[in-house]
Design an enzyme around this catalytic site. Structure first.
Site, PDB file in Angstrom:
ATOM      1  N   HIS A  15       0.846  -1.191   0.000  1.00  0.00           N
ATOM      2  CA  HIS A  15       0.000   0.000   0.000  1.00  0.00           C
ATOM      3  C   HIS A  15       0.883   1.244   0.000  1.00  0.00           C
ATOM      4  CE1 HIS A  15       0.687   0.362   4.387  1.00  0.00           C
ATOM      5  NE2 HIS A  15       0.660  -0.960   4.344  1.00  0.00           N
ATOM      6  N   LEU A  16       0.302   2.383   0.287  1.00  0.00           N
ATOM      7  CA  LEU A  16       0.998   3.665   0.153  1.00  0.00           C
ATOM      8  C   LEU A  16       2.298   3.747   0.954  1.00  0.00           C
ATOM      9  CD1 LEU A  16       0.900   6.430  -1.147  1.00  0.00           C
ATOM     10  CD2 LEU A  16      -0.438   7.235   0.786  1.00  0.00           C
TER      11      LEU A  16
END
Length: 86
Positions: A15-16
């Site tokens: 994810h980010l």
């Protein structure tokens, strides 16, 4: 050229935060190209959006590829940035 395969254990996948950690570590190495490969696609490992575009999920293996003068140092830095949480 050095390559390292990584199996994603995190339920959220890449994810980010981990994508940002990879890009941040990779961008420090100006004389080394960094790529991530997954699902038949290879993207620029210095680009946060490119890394996210791979959509790497839990239990997926991806490959980090470093090629250039500082390839060993770049790989070591990226692997350290990933930490045990991925």
């Amino acid at each position: 050229m050095v390559k390292e395969k990584v199996l994603v254990k995190n339920p959220i996948g890449v994810h980010l935060r981990p994508a940002g950690d990879i890009a941040e570590a990779a961008i420090k190495y100006k004389k080394c190209e960094v790529y991530l490969a997954s699902g038949g696609r290879t993207v620029n490992g210095k680009s946060l959006l490119s890394i996210l575009s791979l959509g790497i999920k839990q239990n997926t293996e991806f490959e980090i590829i470093c090629d250039g003068e500082d390839e060993e140092a770049a790989m070591k830095s990226i692997m350290a940035a990933l930490g045990p949480d991925l």
